[in-house]
Design an enzyme around this catalytic site. Sequence first.
Site, PDB file in Angstrom:
ATOM      1  N   ASP A 298     -34.162 -78.139 -28.515  1.00 45.92           N
ATOM      2  CA  ASP A 298     -33.270 -78.738 -27.523  1.00 45.92           C
ATOM      3  C   ASP A 298     -32.910 -77.737 -26.423  1.00 45.92           C
ATOM      4  OD1 ASP A 298     -33.145 -79.975 -30.092  1.00 45.92           O
ATOM      5  OD2 ASP A 298     -31.330 -81.035 -29.520  1.00 45.92           O
ATOM      6  N   HIS A 300     -30.995 -79.226 -23.514  1.00 44.50           N
ATOM      7  CA  HIS A 300     -29.729 -79.890 -23.160  1.00 44.50           C
ATOM      8  C   HIS A 300     -29.162 -79.446 -21.811  1.00 44.50           C
ATOM      9  CE1 HIS A 300     -28.758 -82.717 -26.264  1.00 44.50           C
ATOM     10  NE2 HIS A 300     -28.985 -81.841 -27.235  1.00 44.50           N
ATOM     11  N   ASP A 327     -34.657 -83.731 -26.234  1.00 46.76           N
ATOM     12  CA  ASP A 327     -33.297 -83.404 -25.789  1.00 46.76           C
ATOM     13  C   ASP A 327     -33.312 -82.368 -24.670  1.00 46.76           C
ATOM     14  OD1 ASP A 327     -32.422 -85.231 -27.624  1.00 46.76           O
ATOM     15  OD2 ASP A 327     -31.008 -83.897 -28.627  1.00 46.76           O
ATOM     16  N   ASP A 330     -28.624 -84.010 -20.893  1.00 45.72           N
ATOM     17  CA  ASP A 330     -27.287 -84.348 -21.422  1.00 45.72           C
ATOM     18  C   ASP A 330     -26.518 -83.100 -21.841  1.00 45.72           C
ATOM     19  OD1 ASP A 330     -27.181 -87.065 -21.023  1.00 45.72           O
ATOM     20  OD2 ASP A 330     -27.937 -87.587 -23.010  1.00 45.72           O
ATOM     21  N   ARG A 331     -25.193 -83.236 -21.756  1.00 42.87           N
ATOM     22  CA  ARG A 331     -24.222 -82.199 -22.095  1.00 42.87           C
ATOM     23  C   ARG A 331     -24.235 -81.056 -21.088  1.00 42.87           C
ATOM     24  NH1 ARG A 331     -21.298 -83.059 -26.609  1.00 42.87           N
ATOM     25  NH2 ARG A 331     -22.099 -84.549 -28.133  1.00 42.87           N
ATOM     26  N   ASN A 359     -33.525 -87.869 -29.214  1.00 45.40           N
ATOM     27  CA  ASN A 359     -32.586 -88.993 -29.228  1.00 45.40           C
ATOM     28  C   ASN A 359     -31.780 -89.084 -27.939  1.00 45.40           C
ATOM     29  OD1 ASN A 359     -31.322 -86.521 -30.426  1.00 45.40           O
ATOM     30  ND2 ASN A 359     -29.483 -87.777 -30.400  1.00 45.40           N
ATOM     31  N   HIS A 360     -31.711 -87.988 -27.162  1.00 43.60           N
ATOM     32  CA  HIS A 360     -30.977 -88.031 -25.897  1.00 43.60           C
ATOM     33  C   HIS A 360     -31.840 -88.496 -24.729  1.00 43.60           C
ATOM     34  CE1 HIS A 360     -26.836 -86.529 -26.450  1.00 43.60           C
ATOM     35  NE2 HIS A 360     -27.335 -86.113 -27.593  1.00 43.60           N
ATOM     36  N   HIS A 408     -38.751 -84.377 -33.136  1.00 43.01           N
ATOM     37  CA  HIS A 408     -37.392 -83.995 -32.748  1.00 43.01           C
ATOM     38  C   HIS A 408     -36.420 -84.066 -33.919  1.00 43.01           C
ATOM     39  CE1 HIS A 408     -33.891 -83.321 -30.301  1.00 43.01           C
ATOM     40  NE2 HIS A 408     -33.321 -84.368 -30.878  1.00 43.01           N
ATOM     41  N   ARG A 456     -24.746 -88.391 -39.059  1.00 35.83           N
ATOM     42  CA  ARG A 456     -24.586 -88.797 -37.659  1.00 35.83           C
ATOM     43  C   ARG A 456     -24.248 -90.279 -37.519  1.00 35.83           C
ATOM     44  NH1 ARG A 456     -27.188 -84.823 -34.332  1.00 35.83           N
ATOM     45  NH2 ARG A 456     -28.462 -83.391 -35.551  1.00 35.83           N
ATOM     46  N   HIS A 483     -32.971 -80.800 -32.915  1.00 30.68           N
ATOM     47  CA  HIS A 483     -31.913 -81.797 -33.146  1.00 30.68           C
ATOM     48  C   HIS A 483     -30.585 -81.247 -33.643  1.00 30.68           C
ATOM     49  CE1 HIS A 483     -30.584 -85.900 -33.534  1.00 30.68           C
ATOM     50  NE2 HIS A 483     -30.739 -86.017 -34.839  1.00 30.68           N
TER      51      HIS A 483
END
Length: 554
Positions: A298, A300, A327, A330-331, A359-360, A408, A456, A483
């Site tokens: 990730d 991110h 990923d 995001d964030r 997943n993002h 992922h 999760r 992840h």
Amino acid sequence: MSNMDTENSNISRAEEVKVLANEAFKAHKYAQAIDLYTQAIALDSQNAVYWANRAFAHIKLEEYGSAIQDASKAVEVEPKYSKGYYRRGAAYLSMGKFKEALKDFQQVKKISPNDPDATRKLKECEKAVMKLKFEEAIAVPDSQRRSVADSIDYHSIGTGPSSSSVPTEVAVAAVAVAVVAAVMMIVGTTVATVVAIMVVVLVVFGARWWGGCSGGVFHEGQIHDLDVEPQYSGARIEEDVVTLDFVKKMMDDFKNQKCLHKRYACQIVLQTRDMLRALPSLVDINVPEGNHFTVCGDVHGQFYDLLNIFELNGLPSDENPYLFNGDFVDRGSFSVEVILTLFAFKCMSPSAIYLARGNHESKGMNKIYGFEGEVRSKLSEKFVELFAEVFCCLPLAHVINEKVFVVHGGLFSVDGVKLSEIRAIDRFCEPPEEGLMCELLWSDPQPYLGRGPSKRGVGLSFGADVTKRFLQENNLDLVVRSHEVKDEGYEIEHDGKLITVFSAPNYCDQMGNKGAFIRFEAPDLKPNIVTFSAVPHPDVKPMAYANNFLRMFS
């Protein structure tokens, strides 16, 4: 010692352990805090505070399913404990379950009617639910939805009196939403909501019809060809070919917080889409003997840490290929810079970089965690739709030299899944909430055997025996996945048969973790793990473009 003395001793000891847990939490050592809260719960399971505090630590680790379980236990123990509902509402919110979150915040308000913070969060949650209903009301059925990418000619994107970055229906919808907000402020939500939604729907559908006649910037055949403005001083793609010199110039511009012209951004995204669409859902990678291959986890939106990876390990090229394992966005608040850089390298040389879906890379996550807002701010509304479409083209997994399986999230709720089944998955959609595709993106390893519920709230947890059987059934040696934040940037589990790699150091500017990447040398493919620390970045906070409501809890 009497039973009462023992009970009092346990309660006293539990309070001491809670103090230690709180200290670990404040130091951002959330896994340690969870272990300590667990000890406190074992000593005194009827204290709602311990359950709610552990729920909060789970939220910090993005373990929303576990957070919901703990918060639910807190309100079971003490039905009027407002923090239990508050924590559960925050977890539901983080999963995009706004309607469930609204119920919990309504309960918080009921218990604490004079709490201004509770009032503020309830109002924001009501707005989020209202927006969700509005979006559902105007949503176009899949059968009628046109491909955004197919309607774009990147040669025709520029600025001028005839080009607007906002489509007609979006502009009218924005005005309509403003009117709705004004009506609701005047007469309240009860009467206004139903009427307002009907008005908005009518206005927007009228705008869609009118927009079909008038056209917006991306509608084919309805715009003028516009060149890049002479005053534009950023990176330029010459003769429609993405070169290394262009990518270097673009990265340097991004480093100095300059923007790429929309015309070039659009070309990069569209060309990447064409390449990704042609790939199977499971991609086979061949690394010749004597060559190496790098896998990153990730990122991110941490663009400056991405630059550091390239500084440490070299730029992507045919001789120095990479796989970025989902990923990307995001964030972190430099997600646009990250995704355009990765896509540009893909355009430059398809075999220099491989990209997997995380997943993002989905509408639901992007709407909540910042990418959607960032794209609107730095590019335009239509790019939001374009990225969503391209993310659906990303492959779900890769296999390196028929030996290393890279995904992922993780493995499956059933045994016997073969690589051919993964390769045959129809991935061109938003991730479902169950099934093979969901589990590839969401699942996590667990330290005990068998399978368990997901911490999760999506996917599942799987043990070393599940990993071993999957590898044996598919003649593989190793699973590499991402992840999850890891303190050292990586973790080796399941008897050495599974490695988690995470490449976003000091995640969200608060976790204090290292980042890592893995270099494989052919032919033996022995993993060489390299760790690194975070580097400075401009003063733009993580989640700067995220959902307003979610930022309240960050």
